[in-house]
Design a protein around this motif. Structure first.
Motif, PDB file in Angstrom:
ATOM      1  N   ASP A  40       1.926  -3.804   8.063  1.00  0.00           N
ATOM      2  CA  ASP A  40       1.047  -2.848   7.368  1.00  0.00           C
ATOM      3  C   ASP A  40       1.854  -1.847   6.544  1.00  0.00           C
ATOM      4  OD1 ASP A  40      -1.132  -4.088   8.511  1.00  0.00           O
ATOM      5  OD2 ASP A  40      -1.343  -2.622  10.141  1.00  0.00           O
ATOM      6  N   ARG A  45       3.047  -3.418   3.301  1.00  0.00           N
ATOM      7  CA  ARG A  45       1.958  -3.475   2.311  1.00  0.00           C
ATOM      8  C   ARG A  45       1.757  -2.114   1.663  1.00  0.00           C
ATOM      9  NH1 ARG A  45      -1.284  -6.299   6.483  1.00  0.00           N
ATOM     10  NH2 ARG A  45      -1.080  -8.560   6.169  1.00  0.00           N
ATOM     11  N   ALA A  46       1.795  -1.070   2.488  1.00  0.00           N
ATOM     12  CA  ALA A  46       1.589   0.281   1.949  1.00  0.00           C
ATOM     13  C   ALA A  46       2.710   0.672   0.994  1.00  0.00           C
ATOM     14  CB  ALA A  46       1.501   1.283   3.100  1.00  0.00           C
ATOM     15  N   ARG A  47       3.951   0.337   1.322  1.00  0.00           N
ATOM     16  CA  ARG A  47       5.071   0.685   0.447  1.00  0.00           C
ATOM     17  C   ARG A  47       5.100  -0.186  -0.808  1.00  0.00           C
ATOM     18  NH1 ARG A  47       4.529   4.474   2.714  1.00  0.00           N
ATOM     19  NH2 ARG A  47       5.978   5.693   3.995  1.00  0.00           N
ATOM     20  N   ARG A  48       4.543  -1.369  -0.711  1.00  0.00           N
ATOM     21  CA  ARG A  48       4.460  -2.213  -1.908  1.00  0.00           C
ATOM     22  C   ARG A  48       3.465  -1.599  -2.905  1.00  0.00           C
ATOM     23  NH1 ARG A  48       4.257  -7.183   0.483  1.00  0.00           N
ATOM     24  NH2 ARG A  48       6.479  -7.549   0.084  1.00  0.00           N
ATOM     25  N   ARG A  49       2.385  -1.030  -2.377  1.00  0.00           N
ATOM     26  CA  ARG A  49       1.404  -0.382  -3.252  1.00  0.00           C
ATOM     27  C   ARG A  49       1.916   0.958  -3.776  1.00  0.00           C
ATOM     28  NH1 ARG A  49      -2.105  -1.968   1.006  1.00  0.00           N
ATOM     29  NH2 ARG A  49      -2.064   0.189   1.779  1.00  0.00           N
ATOM     30  N   ALA A  50       2.601   1.682  -2.902  1.00  0.00           N
ATOM     31  CA  ALA A  50       3.037   3.038  -3.280  1.00  0.00           C
ATOM     32  C   ALA A  50       4.445   3.258  -2.732  1.00  0.00           C
ATOM     33  CB  ALA A  50       2.072   4.082  -2.727  1.00  0.00           C
ATOM     34  N   SER A  75      10.887   1.157   1.659  1.00  0.00           N
ATOM     35  CA  SER A  75      10.592   0.872   0.248  1.00  0.00           C
ATOM     36  C   SER A  75      11.758   0.149  -0.414  1.00  0.00           C
ATOM     37  CB  SER A  75      10.304   2.177  -0.499  1.00  0.00           C
ATOM     38  OG  SER A  75       9.147   2.807   0.010  1.00  0.00           O
ATOM     39  N   GLN A 102      11.559  -3.654  -2.010  1.00  0.00           N
ATOM     40  CA  GLN A 102      11.896  -3.930  -3.404  1.00  0.00           C
ATOM     41  C   GLN A 102      12.951  -5.025  -3.524  1.00  0.00           C
ATOM     42  OE1 GLN A 102      12.895  -0.052  -4.959  1.00  0.00           O
ATOM     43  NE2 GLN A 102      10.825   0.739  -4.579  1.00  0.00           N
ATOM     44  N   ASP A 120      11.065  -8.314  -2.780  1.00  0.00           N
ATOM     45  CA  ASP A 120      10.158  -8.709  -3.857  1.00  0.00           C
ATOM     46  C   ASP A 120      10.908  -9.146  -5.106  1.00  0.00           C
ATOM     47  OD1 ASP A 120       8.158  -8.085  -2.132  1.00  0.00           O
ATOM     48  OD2 ASP A 120       7.484  -6.274  -3.178  1.00  0.00           O
TER      49      ASP A 120
END
Length: 422
Positions: free
Chosen positions: A202, A205-210, A217, A221, A224
C-alpha cells in the motif's frame, strides 16, 4: 560435554536465555569445531572475522535454498528475507545494497543527531509523565522501541500514526531468523511477513502516486525506471528488511545496554558525568551482550580456518556473541569494561554483509544512554526483566523500570553533545 551436546543445549530455551556458559563449553573444543558432517561452529573472534570477510563464503540465497527446501517460496516470511539484500550474494547483494546505502552514509547519519536527540527527549518527557506517581513503566514499550522505529520510519516515509503496528509484526517475522524454527513458529512468522508486505504494498502505491523525500519513494522510482535494477519482489522484501532491521536490533541494544548499566552503577555514574564517553560505552555494550548473537555462512570453495579444513559446501555457524567474549581478543571477557581499548565487536558482522544501519544504531545508543542517565538519575529496575526465548536476536520481552525523581531539565546542552574536558 561434547560439541554436539553443547549445541543442543544452546538451542534449548535455557540455552537461548543465557547462551554465554554454553559458548564456553563450545570454546573448550577450539575456536572452530566440527559439530556434524560439513557443519562447523565458530566461537573465536579472529576466525569469525576471517570467515565473514572471506569471499569464498556466502549466505543461503535462493539458489542454495532451492536445493535444501524446494517449497520455501510458499512461506511469506522466508520469501521476505530471501529476496532482500540480507540473504543474497554478489552480484545481487551488491546491486541492492548500493541502492539503499546513500540513506545510511556517515554524513547523513551525523546530520541526524539533533533529530534523534529531540525524539529521545520527548520520549523521556512522556516516560516521566507516565511514571509520575511512582508506577513502573516498560522501558521497551516507552523508549527502546519508539525511538529507533521513529527514526527508521522517518527515513522510509512511514506516517507516525502507523508506527505502533510494527512491533508485533516484526517480532513475529524475525522468528524465521532463528537457527531452528517449528512449524507453528513459522506460521506466526508468515503472518507477520504477510502483514508487513501488505503494508508496504500500500505504501508503494501511495508513493507512486505522490512521491516524497524518503527512501521508499527513491526505491520505487528505481524499480519503475528499470525493473532489472530492482524487481518488484526485491522492492517489497528490502523495505520489510530495512524497517525490521532498522529498529529490532537497536531496541535490543537499548534494552540490553540499560540493564547492564543499571547493574554497574559506578560505570553508569561515569557516563552520566561525561557523556563524551558514550561511543566507547556503546562499543563495550555491543561486545558484552550483543543484540545479534549469530549468523551463518556456507563455503563455496574449500577453506582452512582455525586449524580445520572446511570442504566446499560446509555450513559455518558463527557465534558472534561468543566471538565477542573470546579471551584471546579480550582479557577478562565476562567483565563489563567500557575503558577497553579498541573493542571492535562483531555484533554488526563484518565484510560485505556488514550491517547497513550500524552507524545509525550506534548514534541512537550514544544519544540515548547519557540522556537517560542525566534526566533520570534514580532510574532502577522494577523486578526481574523477562528475556525473549530467542538466540539470534537477543533482547527482552518486557523491561519494567521505576524512574524516581527526575533531574531538572536543562535544554542548553543537547543529548549526546560533547562537553569540555572533565
Amino acid at each position: 560435554m561434547d560439541a554436539a551436546d553443547a549445541l543442543t543445549l544452546l538451542m534449548s530455551p535455557q540455552g537461548r536465555i543465557d547462551p554465554y556458559p554454553t559458548y564456553e563449553r563450545l570454546r573448550a573444543h577450539g575456536p572452530v569445531v566440527e559439530a556434524g558432517p560439513v557443519f562447523y561452529v565458530v566461537t573465536g573472534y579472529a576466525e569469525a572475522d576471517e570467515l565473514l570477510r572471506d569471499p569464498r563464503l556466502g549466505v543461503m540465497d535462493a539458489a542454495i535454498r532451492d536445493g535444501l527446501w524446494p517449497g520455501w517460496r510458499d512461506s511469506p516470511a522466508v520469501t521476505s528475507i530471501s529476496r532482500s539484500m540480507l540473504r543474497t550474494n554478489p552480484p545481487d547483494h551488491s546491486r541492492m545494497r548500493r541502492l539503499a546505502a546513500g540513506a545510511f552514509s556517515p554524513r547523513r547519519i551525523a546530520g541526524m543527531r539533533g533529530v534523534v536527540a529531540a525524539q529521545a527527549e520527548e520520549l523521556v518527557d512522556a516516560m516521566v509523565e507516565r511514571g509520575r506517581r511512582g508506577e513502573p513503566v516498560d522501558f521497551l514499550a516507552d523508549f527502546a522501541y519508539p525511538l529507533p522505529v521513529g527514526v527508521i520510519c522517518a527515513l522510509l516515509g512511514v506516517p507516525p500514526e502507523d508506527r505502533p503496528l510494527f512491533r508485533r509484526w516484526a517480532a513475529d517475522l524475525t522468528g524465521v531468523l532463528e537457527p531452528e524454527i517449528t512449524p507453528d513458529e513459522l506460521a506466526v512468522a508468515d503472518r507477520g511477513a504477510a502483514e508487513l508486505r501488505g503494508y508496504f504494498t500500500d505504501l508503494v502505491r501511495a508513493r507512486r502516486r505522490a512521491p516524497a523525500d524518503d527512501l521508499t519513494s527513491a526505491l520505487v522510482q528505481v524499480h519503475d525506471a528499470d525493473g532489472e535494477r530492482l524487481s518488484g519482489d526485491e522492492l517489497l522484501a528490502n523495505l520489510v528488511v530495512l524497517l525490521v532491521a532498522g529498529f529490532e536490533t537497536t531496541t535490543n541494544l537499548l534494552g540490553n545496554g540499560l540493564v547492564v548499566l543499571l547493574e554497574h552503577p559506578r560505570a553508569a555514574d561515569a557516563l552520566r558525568g561525561h557523556p563524551d564517553l558514550a561511543p566507547a560505552y556503546v562499543e563495550e555494550l555491543l561486545r558484552y551482550d550483543s543484540p545479534v548473537q549469530l549468523t551463518t555462512r556456507m563455503t563455496t570453495e574449500p577453506v582452512r580456518c582455525g586449524g580445520l579444513d572446511l570442504p566446499a559446501g560446509s555450513w559455518a555457524l558463527l557465534l558472534l556473541g561468543a566471538a565477542n567474549r573470546d579471551p584471546r581478543r579480550y582479557p577478562e571477557p565476562a567483565r563489563f569494561d567500557p575503558w577497553r581499548a579498541q573493542a571492535h565487536p562483531l555484533s554488526f558482522g563484518a565484510g560485505p554483509h556488514y550491517c547497513l544501519g550500524a552507524g545509525l544504531a550506534r548514534l541512537e545508543a550514544q544519544v540515548a544512554f547519557p540522556l537517560l542517565l542525566r534526566r533520570l538519575p534514580e532510574l532502577a529496575l522494577a523486578g526481574r526483566p523477562r528475556r525473549r526465548t530467542r538466540l539470534t536476536l537477543r533482547g527482552y520481552d518486557t523491561l519494567p523500570v521505576t524512574l524516581g525523581t527526575p533531574a531538572l531539565v536543562d535544554r542548553g546542552t543537547p543529548a549526546g553533545a560533547r562537553p569540555g574536558t572533565p
